[in-house]
Design a protein around this motif. Structure first.
Motif: not given
Length: 218
Positions: A175-199
């Motif tokens: 955001i505006e040149g700053s980078s933030f690391i956040i803890n995440v989980m997928s919204t549904e079981e059908k979504y398996s998120l891998r490194k590099g995925d745009s979400c």
């Protein structure tokens, strides 16, 4: 100790004692998980709609009364901190003052104890305000942090550590040149998120401090 218990459950102190016992029962249920701290939270703000075409004078008077009540409640920190925390300090103060007042004044009259209860309520309210004032900024900051986190919903993020609906991972938001690391989980079981995925950030869970995200589809 026995004298204190006898005095607490005597008729001259029974009202503050019962109130304090109910508060203690509530906090015990919070500890075991039956309730949460915000279960009995109260908002001191009120929305006032005034009809300027019909009985304007009456509506203005009612509005002024409501605003005055809201100001009074806000003065005693109601709505600024959890209601049950406020009530806990009030009940404790009410009980202590009642016990000491009836003891030192050698009062054994139930009627007189009810009379004493009136100034006790006001004194306890001011003591509660004094005790809880340091908590106001603390809860205001916590609420501000939650609102700031909610503002990230709708933003794009890049998964840096794989995540599923049951497994927490991490993602990066820029955001505006700053980078933030956040803890995440997928919204549904059908979504398996891998490194590099745009979400896309969908929601924020303040209790777990986790963002719910799902794959972004153009």
């Amino acid at each position: 100790m026995k004298e204190t218990i006898d005095a607490a459950f005597s008729m001259i102190n029974i009202i503050p004692t019962v109130l304090l016992i109910l508060i203690l029962i509530y906090w015990l249920t919070v500890i075991v998980g039956v309730f949460n701290v915000d279960s009995f939270d109260i908002d001191a703000d009120a929305d006032v709609d005034i009809d300027v075409d019909v009985e304007a004078d009456i509506d203005m008077s009612a509005a002024d009364s409501i605003l005055w009540v809201n100001s009074a409640l806000a003065f005693f920190n109601l709505g600024k901190i959890p209601f049950m925390l406020l009530l806990s300090f009030f009940a404790l103060s009410l009980w202590v003052i009642s016990m000491l007042m009836n003891y030192h004044l050698n009062n054994e009259s139930v009627l007189l104890s009810l009379v004493y209860l009136i100034p006790n309520v006001f004194v306890s309210a001011f003591i509660t305000k004094l005790i809880t004032s340091p908590f106001v900024k603390l809860f205001a900051k916590a609420e501000s942090d939650i609102e700031s986190n909610r503002k990230l919903t709708g933003k794009m993020c890049l998964v840096t550590l794989s995540a599923t609906h049951n497994k927490m991972g991490q993602a990066e938001i820029k955001i505006e040149g700053s980078s933030f690391i956040i803890n995440v989980m997928s919204t549904e079981e059908k979504y398996s998120l891998r490194k590099g995925d745009s979400c896309l950030v969908i929601d924020y869970i303040p209790e777990k401090k986790i963002y719910l995200i799902e794959p972004y589809k153009n």
